[in-house]
Design a protein around this motif. Structure first.
Motif, PDB file in Angstrom:
ATOM      1  N   VAL A   1      -2.758 -15.193  -2.470  1.00 44.99           N
ATOM      2  CA  VAL A   1      -3.357 -15.926  -3.584  1.00 44.99           C
ATOM      3  C   VAL A   1      -2.321 -16.129  -4.698  1.00 44.99           C
ATOM      4  CG1 VAL A   1      -5.188 -15.859  -5.333  1.00 44.99           C
ATOM      5  CG2 VAL A   1      -5.645 -15.047  -3.005  1.00 44.99           C
ATOM      6  N   ASP A   2      -1.439 -15.145  -4.896  1.00 42.74           N
ATOM      7  CA  ASP A   2      -0.429 -15.228  -5.957  1.00 42.74           C
ATOM      8  C   ASP A   2       0.486 -16.440  -5.789  1.00 42.74           C
ATOM      9  OD1 ASP A   2      -1.487 -12.852  -6.857  1.00 42.74           O
ATOM     10  OD2 ASP A   2       0.231 -11.617  -6.266  1.00 42.74           O
TER      11      ASP A   2
ATOM     12  N   TYR B 114       8.583 -10.058   4.522  1.00 42.96           N
ATOM     13  CA  TYR B 114       8.491 -11.350   5.198  1.00 42.96           C
ATOM     14  C   TYR B 114       7.212 -12.069   4.767  1.00 42.96           C
ATOM     15  CZ  TYR B 114       8.669 -14.796   8.985  1.00 42.96           C
ATOM     16  OH  TYR B 114       8.720 -15.969   9.705  1.00 42.96           O
ATOM     17  N   CYS B 115       6.118 -11.332   4.759  1.00 38.94           N
ATOM     18  CA  CYS B 115       4.831 -11.931   4.359  1.00 38.94           C
ATOM     19  C   CYS B 115       4.840 -12.361   2.896  1.00 38.94           C
ATOM     20  CB  CYS B 115       3.696 -10.945   4.603  1.00 38.94           C
ATOM     21  SG  CYS B 115       3.380 -10.593   6.346  1.00 38.94           S
ATOM     22  N   LEU B 116       5.361 -11.506   2.016  1.00 41.83           N
ATOM     23  CA  LEU B 116       5.343 -11.811   0.584  1.00 41.83           C
ATOM     24  C   LEU B 116       6.295 -12.950   0.218  1.00 41.83           C
ATOM     25  CD1 LEU B 116       5.098  -8.240  -0.966  1.00 41.83           C
ATOM     26  CD2 LEU B 116       3.275  -9.924  -0.613  1.00 41.83           C
ATOM     27  N   GLU B 117       7.373 -13.088   0.968  1.00 39.13           N
ATOM     28  CA  GLU B 117       8.360 -14.133   0.678  1.00 39.13           C
ATOM     29  C   GLU B 117       8.197 -15.346   1.581  1.00 39.13           C
ATOM     30  OE1 GLU B 117      10.241 -14.167  -1.854  1.00 39.13           O
ATOM     31  OE2 GLU B 117      10.175 -12.066  -2.490  1.00 39.13           O
ATOM     32  N   TYR B 118       7.159 -15.377   2.404  1.00 34.70           N
ATOM     33  CA  TYR B 118       7.013 -16.439   3.389  1.00 34.70           C
ATOM     34  C   TYR B 118       7.171 -17.824   2.758  1.00 34.70           C
ATOM     35  CZ  TYR B 118       5.531 -19.517   7.001  1.00 34.70           C
ATOM     36  OH  TYR B 118       5.526 -20.537   7.909  1.00 34.70           O
TER      37      TYR B 118
ATOM     38  N   MET C 240      -3.177 -10.309  -3.949  1.00 37.44           N
ATOM     39  CA  MET C 240      -3.703 -10.786  -5.218  1.00 37.44           C
ATOM     40  C   MET C 240      -3.139  -9.914  -6.329  1.00 37.44           C
ATOM     41  SD  MET C 240      -7.652 -11.408  -6.470  1.00 37.44           S
ATOM     42  CE  MET C 240      -8.103 -11.825  -4.824  1.00 37.44           C
ATOM     43  N   GLU C 241      -2.459 -10.545  -7.279  1.00 35.01           N
ATOM     44  CA  GLU C 241      -1.846  -9.858  -8.421  1.00 35.01           C
ATOM     45  C   GLU C 241      -0.955  -8.707  -7.966  1.00 35.01           C
ATOM     46  OE1 GLU C 241      -4.975  -8.904 -11.177  1.00 35.01           O
ATOM     47  OE2 GLU C 241      -5.446 -11.021 -11.500  1.00 35.01           O
ATOM     48  N   SER C 242      -0.100  -8.992  -6.968  1.00 37.99           N
ATOM     49  CA  SER C 242       0.864  -8.045  -6.398  1.00 37.99           C
ATOM     50  C   SER C 242       0.207  -6.836  -5.746  1.00 37.99           C
ATOM     51  CB  SER C 242       1.876  -7.593  -7.449  1.00 37.99           C
ATOM     52  OG  SER C 242       2.619  -8.695  -7.908  1.00 37.99           O
TER      53      SER C 242
ATOM     54  N   GLU D 112     -10.693  -1.725   9.637  1.00 40.05           N
ATOM     55  CA  GLU D 112     -10.386  -0.686   8.654  1.00 40.05           C
ATOM     56  C   GLU D 112      -9.492  -1.251   7.561  1.00 40.05           C
ATOM     57  OE1 GLU D 112      -9.114   3.116  10.110  1.00 40.05           O
ATOM     58  OE2 GLU D 112     -10.156   2.788  12.018  1.00 40.05           O
ATOM     59  N   ALA D 113      -9.716  -0.805   6.335  1.00 38.56           N
ATOM     60  CA  ALA D 113      -8.976  -1.334   5.187  1.00 38.56           C
ATOM     61  C   ALA D 113      -7.916  -0.342   4.704  1.00 38.56           C
ATOM     62  CB  ALA D 113      -9.934  -1.651   4.046  1.00 38.56           C
ATOM     63  N   ALA D 114      -6.837  -0.899   4.204  1.00 45.92           N
ATOM     64  CA  ALA D 114      -5.784  -0.125   3.526  1.00 45.92           C
ATOM     65  C   ALA D 114      -5.241  -1.032   2.430  1.00 45.92           C
ATOM     66  CB  ALA D 114      -4.682   0.265   4.496  1.00 45.92           C
ATOM     67  N   ASP D 115      -4.933  -0.453   1.284  1.00 42.56           N
ATOM     68  CA  ASP D 115      -4.404  -1.292   0.214  1.00 42.56           C
ATOM     69  C   ASP D 115      -3.421  -0.510  -0.635  1.00 42.56           C
ATOM     70  OD1 ASP D 115      -5.928  -0.766  -2.701  1.00 42.56           O
ATOM     71  OD2 ASP D 115      -7.000  -0.028  -0.937  1.00 42.56           O
ATOM     72  N   GLY D 116      -2.596  -1.261  -1.354  1.00 46.28           N
ATOM     73  CA  GLY D 116      -1.619  -0.661  -2.251  1.00 46.28           C
ATOM     74  C   GLY D 116      -0.852  -1.753  -2.967  1.00 46.28           C
ATOM     75  N   ALA D 117      -0.106  -1.349  -3.960  1.00 43.91           N
ATOM     76  CA  ALA D 117       0.626  -2.302  -4.797  1.00 43.91           C
ATOM     77  C   ALA D 117       2.082  -2.430  -4.360  1.00 43.91           C
ATOM     78  CB  ALA D 117       0.577  -1.865  -6.258  1.00 43.91           C
ATOM     79  N   VAL D 118       2.655  -3.544  -4.736  1.00 47.01           N
ATOM     80  CA  VAL D 118       4.098  -3.735  -4.675  1.00 47.01           C
ATOM     81  C   VAL D 118       4.512  -3.913  -6.130  1.00 47.01           C
ATOM     82  CG1 VAL D 118       5.974  -5.232  -3.916  1.00 47.01           C
ATOM     83  CG2 VAL D 118       4.072  -4.764  -2.382  1.00 47.01           C
ATOM     84  N   VAL D 119       5.295  -2.968  -6.634  1.00 47.41           N
ATOM     85  CA  VAL D 119       5.648  -2.953  -8.053  1.00 47.41           C
ATOM     86  C   VAL D 119       7.050  -3.514  -8.238  1.00 47.41           C
ATOM     87  CG1 VAL D 119       5.961  -1.486 -10.087  1.00 47.41           C
ATOM     88  CG2 VAL D 119       4.159  -0.963  -8.424  1.00 47.41           C
ATOM     89  N   ARG D 120       7.157  -4.495  -9.147  1.00 51.27           N
ATOM     90  CA  ARG D 120       8.446  -5.118  -9.431  1.00 51.27           C
ATOM     91  C   ARG D 120       9.162  -4.359 -10.548  1.00 51.27           C
ATOM     92  NH1 ARG D 120      11.708  -8.896 -12.006  1.00 51.27           N
ATOM     93  NH2 ARG D 120      12.592 -10.476 -10.629  1.00 51.27           N
ATOM     94  N   HIS D 121      10.438  -4.079 -10.307  1.00 50.46           N
ATOM     95  CA  HIS D 121      11.307  -3.453 -11.299  1.00 50.46           C
ATOM     96  C   HIS D 121      12.476  -4.393 -11.540  1.00 50.46           C
ATOM     97  CE1 HIS D 121       9.405   0.557 -10.808  1.00 50.46           C
ATOM     98  NE2 HIS D 121       9.232   0.141  -9.565  1.00 50.46           N
ATOM     99  N   THR D 122      13.148  -4.242 -12.666  1.00 49.51           N
ATOM    100  CA  THR D 122      14.354  -5.021 -12.930  1.00 49.51           C
ATOM    101  C   THR D 122      15.555  -4.080 -12.886  1.00 49.51           C
ATOM    102  OG1 THR D 122      14.045  -4.753 -15.296  1.00 49.51           O
ATOM    103  CG2 THR D 122      13.210  -6.775 -14.318  1.00 49.51           C
ATOM    104  N   LEU D 123      16.680  -4.597 -12.414  1.00 54.55           N
ATOM    105  CA  LEU D 123      17.882  -3.771 -12.301  1.00 54.55           C
ATOM    106  C   LEU D 123      18.513  -3.466 -13.630  1.00 54.55           C
ATOM    107  CD1 LEU D 123      19.733  -5.189  -9.146  1.00 54.55           C
ATOM    108  CD2 LEU D 123      17.843  -3.572  -9.301  1.00 54.55           C
TER     109      LEU D 123
END
Length: 182
Positions: free
Chosen positions: A17-18, A47-51, A156-158, A167-178
């Protein structure tokens, strides 16, 4: 006798969705003997997030100077260079000079990686995204990992929402800056 790669086949219903990306993906991914399941799944998630049109994995250790995951336009020009795990600063410097956009997806502690980069010379470091995949999510996916897998992934919203065999599983992908702000 040398160990060979293990091949995984992933059938993925992607609803990001993002980025307004809705695709059915059939991925065939090789896991090298030196590669952990966390690393393998981080590659699949990236791969999925950058597709995008033109996305492809490299041939791995056979092409050490190439990005492990890249997006190229129709002319073959590199648009995105993606690294995994904890690449060294020199490699990130090279990547940032070669591609207009660079990202790192890691299954490791992102703060440790940021400390590793502190004081290092990395071209356009402030533009490189470091994306840390939730380790509890990776553990849940590893528990269900099979050489042939089908799942739905909604983003949705990272935040990632997986459905595997009901069965469900979920979690975040957190963006950091270098580069720290300020």
């Amino acid at each position: 006798m040398a160990l060979t790669a293990t091949i995984y086949n992933f059938d993925i219903e992607l609803a990001n969705v993002d980025r307004n990306v809705y695709q059915t993906l059939a991925l065939r991914v090789a896991q090298q003997p030196s590669e952990t399941e966390e690393y393998l799944l981080t590659r699949v998630i990236a791969y999925c997030l950058e597709y995008a049109e033109g996305i492809a994995f490299s041939r791995g250790i056979a092409e050490p100077d190439e990005p492990p995951l890249a997006v190229r336009d129709l002319t073959g020009a590199l648009q995105l260079w993606v690294e995994f795990g904890s690449p060294d600063a020199a490699r990130m410097h090279k990547a940032s000079k070669a591609a207009p956009r660079v990202a790192i997806y890691t299954h490791k502690d992102p703060l440790q990686l940021l400390r590793q980069y502190a004081g290092e010379r990395i071209h356009r470091a402030e533009e490189i995204g470091l994306f840390a995949v939730d380790r509890d999510l990776l553990a849940a996916l590893i528990a269900r990992l099979d050489r042939r897998m089908s799942f739905q992934l909604s983003v949705m919203e990272s935040h990632l929402y997986f459905t595997i065999d009901g069965e469900a599983a979920d979690g975040a992908v957190v963006r950091h800056t270098l580069v720290p702000a300020g």
